[in-house]
Design a protein around this motif. Sequence first.
Motif, short mmCIF file in Angstrom:
data_model
loop_
_atom_site.label_atom_id
_atom_site.label_comp_id
_atom_site.label_asym_id
_atom_site.label_seq_id
_atom_site.Cartn_x
_atom_site.Cartn_y
_atom_site.Cartn_z
N ILE A 112 58.12 44.51 30.77
CA ILE A 112 59.00 43.35 30.71
C ILE A 112 59.12 42.78 32.11
CG2 ILE A 112 60.30 44.16 28.72
CD1 ILE A 112 62.47 45.14 30.59
N ASP A 113 59.66 41.60 32.18
CA ASP A 113 59.82 40.96 33.48
C ASP A 113 60.72 41.81 34.37
OD1 ASP A 113 61.51 38.88 35.29
OD2 ASP A 113 59.47 38.16 34.93
N ALA A 114 60.33 41.90 35.65
CA ALA A 114 61.05 42.77 36.59
C ALA A 114 62.51 42.39 36.73
CB ALA A 114 60.36 42.73 37.94
N ASN A 115 62.84 41.13 36.47
CA ASN A 115 64.23 40.68 36.64
C ASN A 115 65.03 40.72 35.34
OD1 ASN A 115 63.85 40.07 39.40
ND2 ASN A 115 62.87 38.13 38.85
N ALA A 116 64.45 41.27 34.28
CA ALA A 116 65.14 41.29 32.98
C ALA A 116 66.37 42.19 33.01
CB ALA A 116 64.18 41.73 31.88
N ILE A 117 66.30 43.26 33.78
CA ILE A 117 67.44 44.16 33.92
C ILE A 117 67.94 44.06 35.36
CG2 ILE A 117 68.29 46.53 33.75
CD1 ILE A 117 66.01 47.14 31.85
N PRO A 118 69.01 43.34 35.60
CA PRO A 118 69.51 43.18 36.97
C PRO A 118 69.92 44.52 37.58
CG PRO A 118 70.53 41.59 35.49
CD PRO A 118 69.83 42.59 34.63
N VAL A 119 69.50 44.75 38.81
CA VAL A 119 69.87 45.96 39.55
C VAL A 119 70.47 45.53 40.87
CG1 VAL A 119 69.08 48.11 40.58
CG2 VAL A 119 68.00 47.28 38.49
#
Length: 248
Positions: free
Chosen positions: A139-146
Amino acid sequence: MNLTLKIWRQKSANDKGKLVDYKINEVSPDMSFLEMLDVLNEQLINKGEDPVAFDHDCREGICGMCSLYINGEAHGPDRGVTTCQLHMRMFKDGDTIYIEPFRATAFPVIKDLVVDRSAFDRIQHAGGFISVNTSGNTIDANAIPVNKHDADEAFEAATCIGCGACVASCKNSSAMLFVGAKVSQFALLPQGKVEATDRVLNMVKQMDEEGFGNCTNTGACEIECPKGISLENIARMNREYLSASLKG
């Protein structure tokens, strides 16, 4: 440079070892420490003697294999380097250099300067992984905000190469900096939350079973760690362990 080397020689785990003196001449200050040992071994082989066994692989400060106790310090007198990155310019002409294996009950000597560090592997197998299936599910690297602070700390913990300098420098032969780093790199990221409870309980349990001691709070492990792993990771592991124990 002309040097005297006092090297620990031990034929096997069951044999009694001792320090043996070797003279080595015309050592270039630009040599790495392992290159100097290569020259010594070539001389020993040419004389029909048994070369000194020592661990090494990448020679780029990545693998953590080249773990030597040099003049009473893990990886030698320099800071932020592994033994393979240590250069002979850190020593002076005429110096006597003591070279020993890492000393810990959980790191038994195999031969000469080579120790068995498979205890670290068993700790890692006990919980230093995630079971989230990411294969074919990218999935897109920014889909889960960290949070950036968390991400930075996770990456800093992940730089641990498992060399064992923390164990060798601790008077209790504690592996808590290593385990703390391995726990932290997952505890700070979403992917690690699924197994957080089992991870820390299993890894600490395995650490104790391997015979490592408890933390002494002297900070020698952080100082001699070639990657500068922070003591904060031990505190985080303790918090994770307390939380997991209460849940259990």
